[in-house]
Design an enzyme around this catalytic site. Structure first.
Site, PDB file in Angstrom:
ATOM      1  N   HIS A  82       0.851  -1.197   0.000  1.00  0.00           N
ATOM      2  CA  HIS A  82       0.000   0.000   0.000  1.00  0.00           C
ATOM      3  C   HIS A  82       0.883   1.242   0.000  1.00  0.00           C
ATOM      4  CE1 HIS A  82      -3.508   2.493   0.856  1.00  0.00           C
ATOM      5  NE2 HIS A  82      -2.703   3.186   1.651  1.00  0.00           N
ATOM      6  N   ASP A 161     -15.387   2.076   6.260  1.00  0.00           N
ATOM      7  CA  ASP A 161     -14.385   3.056   5.836  1.00  0.00           C
ATOM      8  C   ASP A 161     -14.941   3.972   4.745  1.00  0.00           C
ATOM      9  OD1 ASP A 161     -11.643   4.182   5.745  1.00  0.00           O
ATOM     10  OD2 ASP A 161     -11.747   3.445   3.689  1.00  0.00           O
ATOM     11  N   ARG A 168     -15.275  12.246   6.643  1.00  0.00           N
ATOM     12  CA  ARG A 168     -14.037  12.924   7.078  1.00  0.00           C
ATOM     13  C   ARG A 168     -13.611  13.968   6.058  1.00  0.00           C
ATOM     14  NH1 ARG A 168     -10.029   8.327   7.463  1.00  0.00           N
ATOM     15  NH2 ARG A 168      -8.527   9.961   7.929  1.00  0.00           N
ATOM     16  N   SER A 183      -8.237   3.499   8.874  1.00  0.00           N
ATOM     17  CA  SER A 183      -8.772   3.505   7.507  1.00  0.00           C
ATOM     18  C   SER A 183      -7.904   2.639   6.586  1.00  0.00           C
ATOM     19  CB  SER A 183      -8.819   4.957   7.009  1.00  0.00           C
ATOM     20  OG  SER A 183      -9.048   5.014   5.628  1.00  0.00           O
ATOM     21  N   LYS A 187      -8.614  -1.857   5.612  1.00  0.00           N
ATOM     22  CA  LYS A 187      -8.744  -2.334   4.225  1.00  0.00           C
ATOM     23  C   LYS A 187      -7.681  -3.385   3.918  1.00  0.00           C
ATOM     24  CE  LYS A 187      -8.776   1.947   2.904  1.00  0.00           C
ATOM     25  NZ  LYS A 187      -8.921   3.313   2.470  1.00  0.00           N
TER      26      LYS A 187
HETATM   27  N1  URA Z   1      -5.770   6.812   2.734  1.00  0.00           N
HETATM   28  C1  URA Z   1      -6.783   6.100   3.257  1.00  0.00           C
HETATM   29  O1  URA Z   1      -7.178   5.069   2.698  1.00  0.00           O
HETATM   30  N2  URA Z   1      -7.364   6.552   4.371  1.00  0.00           N
HETATM   31  C2  URA Z   1      -6.963   7.669   5.014  1.00  0.00           C
HETATM   32  O2  URA Z   1      -7.519   7.998   6.036  1.00  0.00           O
HETATM   33  C3  URA Z   1      -5.902   8.387   4.467  1.00  0.00           C
HETATM   34  C4  URA Z   1      -5.318   7.943   3.322  1.00  0.00           C
END
Ligand code: URA
Length: 437
Positions: A82, A161, A168, A183, A187
């Site tokens: 990621h 999320d 957010r 967050s 995932k």
């Molecule tokens: N990327 C994400 O997936 N979530 C966040 O809160 C910030 C960056």
């Protein structure tokens, strides 16, 4: 349990229990909690923070808010990667085949670009016929057979999320370490890999502007990953200027292909070798970093990483010939040199500004529904520390029309800071964070 009590507890600096956090996430997911209460709690978390136990409980509750992927039918250790995102970040395109060519399987869900940052799925659609719409079974069987797959994130993965992030985004509550950690990690955990490698960007073009913030985020994500039973490593890398030279979908594909062909040497290669080494050592496919790097470099030199990429493109419906023949990739009709008016050393390149140039040319999305032009973008010829003479080209702009190229060149010049002093070199990979035990 009452949501008003939970909000007030966090407002006053209290520690939320696992049950309170689960109640909150259940209510967000089934929409029984109104947005104004969710937003109030998010703001309280921004101000009061969360300890590691709360952050872990929030992450796990979010992970369990929807489907989780079971990769156990796939042979061996499965890895995922990621990036916190940035301009010109085409790392996955080269990294996944490099790693898969060494026998470590990678199962990746990716997103589309929004605003000035591009998405891996958009870039891959430069290959005629390529599709990221894989069924669950197709995804698993391709990872087993080819060694890696890249699919779009399904709507059922981590629905909490999706709701929280959208809220957010419009309530000034994105910038919070526990909210970002939960967050991202919810995932990643839901996607099922055993080894998770995180590329945490820092600098003016990154989400985390300072190295101290990037380090804190990285440490928390690594610890939450460890506590959830996954081998997690984070690399802190520079995003004070765009990554590599190409920005724009098909142009970034070309740069990733150049790396796989052994024709590109620069920070993108360094990043792929660093992240790839963390994956190979984490998966037990190399005993140390030196052995991992040597394997990854051999996979480029003998063409196996490139061939792995061609297999992947073909498996997802794309034209594998385009991997070997760049003429089959989208190409913009206008090429225009953006010349420097000033002379001196490049002291800084505003990565966000360069991303906006690509967007101005049509290479980025303004809203989630807008279409994009895969061919347009720019290739930088001058990076931080390079000397540039007046009239020398800073970049080649790839555009649909001369008019858009000329205005893009003007925008690009504004993204450069040029002065008489050569800036100090800064390390590209700033730190590698592993679990504390
Ligand atoms: N990327 C994400 O997936 N979530 C966040 O809160 C910030 C960056």
């Amino acid at each position: 349990m009452l949501m008003t009590d939970i909000i007030a507890k966090k407002r006053d600096g209290g520690e939320l229990s696992a049950e309170e956090i689960e109640f909150f996430i259940r209510g967000v997911t089934d929409q029984s909690i109104p947005d104004y209460q969710t937003a109030a709690l998010l703001m309280a978390i921004v101000w009061r923070g969360m300890n590691r136990r709360e952050t872990l409980d929030l992450t796990l509750a979010m992970m369990n808010s929807g489907d989780t992927l079971d990769l156990s039918s796939i042979t061996g250790v499965k890895a995922d990667k990621h990036s916190t995102g940035g301009v010109g970040d085409k790392t996955s395109l080269a990294l996944l085949p490099m790693v898969a060519a060494q026998g470590v399987r990678m199962a990746k869900m990716s997103g589309r670009g929004l605003g000035h940052t591009g998405g891996t799925l958009d870039k891959l659609e430069s290959f005629p016929g390529f599709s990221s719409a894989l069924t669950h079974e197709q995804f698993l069987s391709q990872v087993e057979r080819v060694g890696f797959a890249i699919a779009g994130q399904t709507a059922d993965l981590d629905p909490a999320d999706k709701k929280l992030y959208a809220l957010r985004d419009v309530t000034g509550t994105v910038q919070s370490i526990p909210l970002i950690v939960s967050s991202i990690m919810s995932k990643k955990l839901a996607a099922g890999a055993d080894v998770i490698v995180l590329d945490v960007k820092t600098g003016s073009g990154a989400f985390m502007k300072t190295e101290a913030d990037a380090l804190e985020l990285a440490r928390e994500m690594v610890e939450v990953g460890r506590l959830a039973g996954r081998k997690t490593v984070a690399c802190i890398t520079d995003m004070d200027q765009p990554l590599g030279n190409a920005v724009g979908n098909a142009l970034e594909v070309r740069e990733a292909l150049a790396l796989l062909k052994g024709e590109y040497h620069g920070e993108l290669e360094e990043l792929c070798l660093t992240l790839g080494s963390c994956i190979l050592t984490g998966a037990g496919a190399a005993k140390d970093e030196a052995e991992a790097r040597a394997k990854l470099e051999r996979g480029i030199a003998d063409g196996s990483a490139l061939e792995k990429f061609a297999e992947f493109i073909e498996a997802q419906g794309g034209d594998r010939r385009a991997v070997y023949d760049g003429a089959l990739l989208p190409d913009a009709p206008v090429k225009y040199e953006a010349k420097s008016e000033a002379g001196g050393y490049v002291q800084h390149i505003d990565a966000e500004g360069v991303g906006l140039v690509s967007m101005h040319l049509g290479g980025g999305r303004e809203t989630a529904e807008s279409g994009i032009d895969l061919a347009v973008g720019l290739v930088l010829h001058k990076k931080r520390g390079d000397f540039v003479a007046p009239g020398e080209s800073l970049a080649t702009i790839h555009a649909r029309s001369l008019e858009s190229a000329v205005s893009a060149a003007e925008l690009l010049r504004r993204a450069y800071t040029i002065g008489s002093d050569r800036p100090n070199d800064v390390p590209f990979v700033k730190a590698i964070i592993r679990a504390e035990d």
